[in-house]
Design an enzyme around this catalytic site. Structure first.
Site, mmCIF file in Angstrom:
data_model
loop_
_atom_site.group_PDB
_atom_site.id
_atom_site.type_symbol
_atom_site.label_atom_id
_atom_site.label_comp_id
_atom_site.label_asym_id
_atom_site.label_seq_id
_atom_site.Cartn_x
_atom_site.Cartn_y
_atom_site.Cartn_z
ATOM 1 N N ASP A 29 49.436 -22.342 -106.038
ATOM 2 C CA ASP A 29 50.572 -23.265 -106.122
ATOM 3 C C ASP A 29 51.453 -23.165 -104.873
ATOM 4 O OD1 ASP A 29 50.259 -24.661 -108.504
ATOM 5 O OD2 ASP A 29 51.152 -23.085 -109.706
ATOM 6 N N LEU A 30 51.821 -21.947 -104.512
ATOM 7 C CA LEU A 30 52.754 -21.761 -103.405
ATOM 8 C C LEU A 30 52.153 -22.203 -102.075
ATOM 9 C CD1 LEU A 30 54.242 -18.305 -104.445
ATOM 10 C CD2 LEU A 30 55.367 -20.532 -104.583
#
Length: 407
Positions: free
Chosen positions: A179-180
């Site tokens: 995600d990051l």
């Protein structure tokens, strides 16, 4: 003035990858309008505990998860499943440079909010889609979550202790790595598309996938496999290509050595009282140390058990070989270097007079990051933003029908 001051971003994303991307843009000065479902909002608002407690009383406010990725934004609550809500979004698109969304591939088409539809309204729009698997391919329509992507994308095959040691087996990263990193890549892609628009006058569709990003982020390990045709395994806290580059136990505590070249290895051996190791033909060159990894690691480990970790750190640090303790989060935030770099940021928040946030690592000399707005309540800015596009009477009618919500 921030580096992106003047740019307007319509953020239809939720959870983490999309909000992480738009928070970066907000930190850089863009006006980011976060569109959320009325009376529910971003899913992460309830992902807790922990929740931010108010100064007075026991009532809890926003979740720490939500607070981590929504700084600097304006929250507008609109039901985009309604025709009136879709009309509002289309009016807003005419005034925006960027739209970010992370709905399942193709699902916004039924609302007329897909790229092709909105490109007809605003050909200059940079439209960024973030999904688990991308807009094409056999799994495009499936939802994608970070944990699944870390497993599918090979991350867990190289993360964790070796199978032959206690606790061995696949592990996910401690944070939502896919995600990051996808949020970071998306922010880069959006800025690239905005730069391209300067010369072409046209926006474009950005197709970001968590799985793509996860596989690309395997970087060195992926190239190790492509070069050697040997599938890399888990090495715990050791490095696949460099030795010694790992955690060692001491008489008291543990510490990290990151020995990046042969000269550093010689200085390391001298500093810890084992100069003969750097003269041993099996250990002189890094390629030989990798070959004889087990032997050199065992010799160093045995030696380090004779003194506390701090003893070794002081001696190794003195010769400028990279070395350090393993901090917990409190210790990390209390590090003098972290404090001097002003990574902890104090902001105004209606719930807490002492609200603290982890700031941006971006340091720009002429257009620095500015922290002007704490993560907003659900619908906090609905009236303020929508007053640009509809009349007061229309706002009242939309509220009455629960199509919009003012926080």
């Amino acid at each position: 003035m921030g580096a992106l001051t003047g740019f307007k971003v319509l953020d239809l994303s939720r959870i983490l990858a999309g909000p992480w991307c738009s928070q970066i843009l907000a930190d850089l000065g863009a006006e980011v309008i976060k569109v959320e479902r009325p009376f529910q909002g971003d899913d992460t608002r309830i992902w807790g505990p922990p929740f931010l407690k108010k100064d007075q009383g026991d009532e809890t406010g926003e979740s720490a998860y939500y607070l981590s990725a929504n700084r600097g934004k304006y929250s507008v609550a609109i039901d985009i499943a309604t025709e009136e809500g879709q009309t509002l979004i289309k009016k807003m698109v005419l005034d925006c440079d960027v739209l970010i969304e992370n709905y399942k591939a193709g699902s916004l088409k039924k609302y007329g909010l897909d790229y092709e539809s909105l490109n007809q309204l605003n050909p200059k729009l940079v439209y960024c889609s973030i999904t688990g698997f991308g807009q094409t391919g056999p799994r495009a329509a499936e939802p994608g979550y970070d944990f699944i992507i870390q497993g599918m994308g090979g991350m867990m095959s190289v993360t964790g202790e070796r199978d032959d040691l206690p606790g061995g087996g696949p592990q996910k990263a401690g944070l939502a790595f896919a995600d990051l990193t996808t949020g970071l890549y998306a922010a880069i892609a959006i800025q690239a598309a905005l730069l391209s628009r300067v010369s072409t006058g046209e926006g474009q569709h950005i197709d970001m996938a968590l799985l793509d990003t996860q596989v690309a982020s395997l970087s060195v390990l992926a190239m190790n496999y492509l070069t050697s045709e040997k599938i890399p395994g888990r090495l715990g806290n050791a490095h696949a290509n460099i030795v010694p580059y790992q955690v060692f136990k001491a008489k008291q505590g543990e510490f990290i050595i990151a020995c990046g070249n042969d000269q550093q290895f010689q200085m390391l051996c001298d500093s810890i009282g084992l100069p003969e190791l750097s003269q041993n033909p099996k250990f002189v060159k890094n390629k030989d140390r990798v070959t004889h990894r087990e032997e050199i690691t065992a010799l160093l480990q045995q030696h380090f058990m004779t003194q506390p970790a701090q003893y070794w750190i002081e001696r190794i640090h003195a010769v400028k070989v990279p070395v350090g303790m393993i901090n917990d989060l409190q210790q990390a935030l209390e590090e003098e270097q972290v404090i001097s770099r002003k990574i902890l940021v104090r902001m105004e928040h209606p719930l807490r007079s002492d609200y603290l946030s982890i700031g941006s690592p971006i340091k720009l000399s002429k257009t620095p990051v500015q922290y002007v707005k704490a993560p907003p309540y659900l619908g906090e800015d609905t009236d303020k933003i929508l007053n640009r596009f509809v009349s007061e009477d229309e706002l009242k009618a939309l509220k009455h029908k629960n199509i919009i919500q003012q926080g």
